[in-house]
Design a protein around this motif. Structure first.
Motif, PDB file in Angstrom:
ATOM      1  N   GLY A 114     -13.344   9.731  -2.317  1.00  0.00           N
ATOM      2  CA  GLY A 114     -14.277   9.144  -3.283  1.00  0.00           C
ATOM      3  C   GLY A 114     -14.586   7.828  -3.374  1.00  0.00           C
ATOM      4  O   GLY A 114     -15.755   7.414  -3.291  1.00  0.00           O
ATOM      5  N   MET A 115     -13.530   7.085  -2.954  1.00  0.00           N
ATOM      6  CA  MET A 115     -13.724   5.634  -2.782  1.00  0.00           C
ATOM      7  C   MET A 115     -14.699   5.303  -1.446  1.00  0.00           C
ATOM      8  O   MET A 115     -15.346   4.510  -1.534  1.00  0.00           O
ATOM      9  N   ILE A 159     -11.476  -1.046   1.648  1.00  0.00           N
ATOM     10  CA  ILE A 159     -10.973   0.000   0.866  1.00  0.00           C
ATOM     11  C   ILE A 159      -9.305  -0.799   0.452  1.00  0.00           C
ATOM     12  O   ILE A 159      -8.964  -0.592  -0.651  1.00  0.00           O
ATOM     13  N   GLU A 160      -8.625  -1.274   1.288  1.00  0.00           N
ATOM     14  CA  GLU A 160      -7.324  -1.982   1.180  1.00  0.00           C
ATOM     15  C   GLU A 160      -7.357  -3.010   0.242  1.00  0.00           C
ATOM     16  O   GLU A 160      -6.436  -3.123  -0.846  1.00  0.00           O
ATOM     17  N   ASP A 161      -8.380  -3.832   0.219  1.00  0.00           N
ATOM     18  CA  ASP A 161      -8.861  -5.054  -0.614  1.00  0.00           C
ATOM     19  C   ASP A 161      -8.925  -4.392  -2.010  1.00  0.00           C
ATOM     20  O   ASP A 161      -8.283  -4.726  -3.147  1.00  0.00           O
ATOM     21  N   GLN A 179      -6.997  -3.495  -7.640  1.00  0.00           N
ATOM     22  CA  GLN A 179      -6.665  -2.513  -8.686  1.00  0.00           C
ATOM     23  C   GLN A 179      -5.231  -2.349  -9.065  1.00  0.00           C
ATOM     24  O   GLN A 179      -5.150  -2.270 -10.459  1.00  0.00           O
ATOM     25  N   ALA A 180      -4.386  -2.453  -8.240  1.00  0.00           N
ATOM     26  CA  ALA A 180      -2.848  -2.526  -8.504  1.00  0.00           C
ATOM     27  C   ALA A 180      -2.685  -3.499  -9.192  1.00  0.00           C
ATOM     28  O   ALA A 180      -1.775  -3.479 -10.061  1.00  0.00           O
ATOM     29  N   GLN A 181      -3.050  -4.751  -8.661  1.00  0.00           N
ATOM     30  CA  GLN A 181      -2.786  -5.959  -9.475  1.00  0.00           C
ATOM     31  C   GLN A 181      -3.251  -6.171 -10.885  1.00  0.00           C
ATOM     32  O   GLN A 181      -2.613  -6.848 -11.802  1.00  0.00           O
ATOM     33  N   ARG A 182      -4.360  -5.479 -11.125  1.00  0.00           N
ATOM     34  CA  ARG A 182      -5.010  -5.532 -12.429  1.00  0.00           C
ATOM     35  C   ARG A 182      -4.356  -4.276 -13.210  1.00  0.00           C
ATOM     36  O   ARG A 182      -4.426  -4.392 -14.694  1.00  0.00           O
ATOM     37  N   GLY A 183      -3.356  -3.603 -12.509  1.00  0.00           N
ATOM     38  CA  GLY A 183      -2.943  -2.375 -13.449  1.00  0.00           C
ATOM     39  C   GLY A 183      -3.943  -1.094 -13.792  1.00  0.00           C
ATOM     40  O   GLY A 183      -3.693  -0.278 -14.530  1.00  0.00           O
ATOM     41  N   LEU A 211       0.952  -1.143  -0.055  1.00  0.00           N
ATOM     42  CA  LEU A 211       0.130  -0.133  -0.115  1.00  0.00           C
ATOM     43  C   LEU A 211       1.039   1.139  -0.018  1.00  0.00           C
ATOM     44  O   LEU A 211       0.318   2.226  -0.526  1.00  0.00           O
ATOM     45  N   LYS A 212       1.963   1.191   0.370  1.00  0.00           N
ATOM     46  CA  LYS A 212       2.896   2.403   0.419  1.00  0.00           C
ATOM     47  C   LYS A 212       2.995   2.842  -0.811  1.00  0.00           C
ATOM     48  O   LYS A 212       3.427   4.093  -1.111  1.00  0.00           O
ATOM     49  N   ALA A 213       3.126   1.935  -1.765  1.00  0.00           N
ATOM     50  CA  ALA A 213       3.467   2.350  -3.213  1.00  0.00           C
ATOM     51  C   ALA A 213       2.352   2.935  -3.917  1.00  0.00           C
ATOM     52  O   ALA A 213       2.426   3.635  -4.769  1.00  0.00           O
TER      53      ALA A 213
END
Length: 81
Positions: free
Chosen positions: A51-52, A27-29, A34-38, A1-3
């Motif tokens: 917003g999330m 939210i973390e999940d 989203q990061a894994q999917r790019g 999450l830091k990145a």
């Protein structure tokens, strides 16, 4: 999450986690998926995180709408004594 998050967004998420652990976990999940999917380009700003959070709150609010009914006790006795 830091990145993924800016320092301000991380701070807000940690504050939320102190109060509502389940909402912060969702939210973390979402962010990790989203990061894994790019789907995330760059770091998430605090405004985007807000917003999330609002979208999750809206979804929760729609599912938890209920009605409160107050039933008063009725006495058959007409006498005050």
């Amino acid at each position: 999450l830091k990145a993924i998050l800016t320092p301000q967004a991380r701070e807000r998420l940690s504050n939320i986690a102190m109060v509502k652990k389940d909402k912060a976990r969702r939210i973390e999940d979402m962010l990790i998926q989203q990061a894994q999917r790019g789907a995330i380009a760059g770091a998430i700003e605090e405004e985007q995180l807000i917003g999330m959070l609002e979208s999750i709150s809206d979804m929760e609010g729609k599912s938890k709408v209920g009605k409160v009914t107050i039933q008063r006790r009725r006495f058959d006795d007409d006498d005050d004594w």
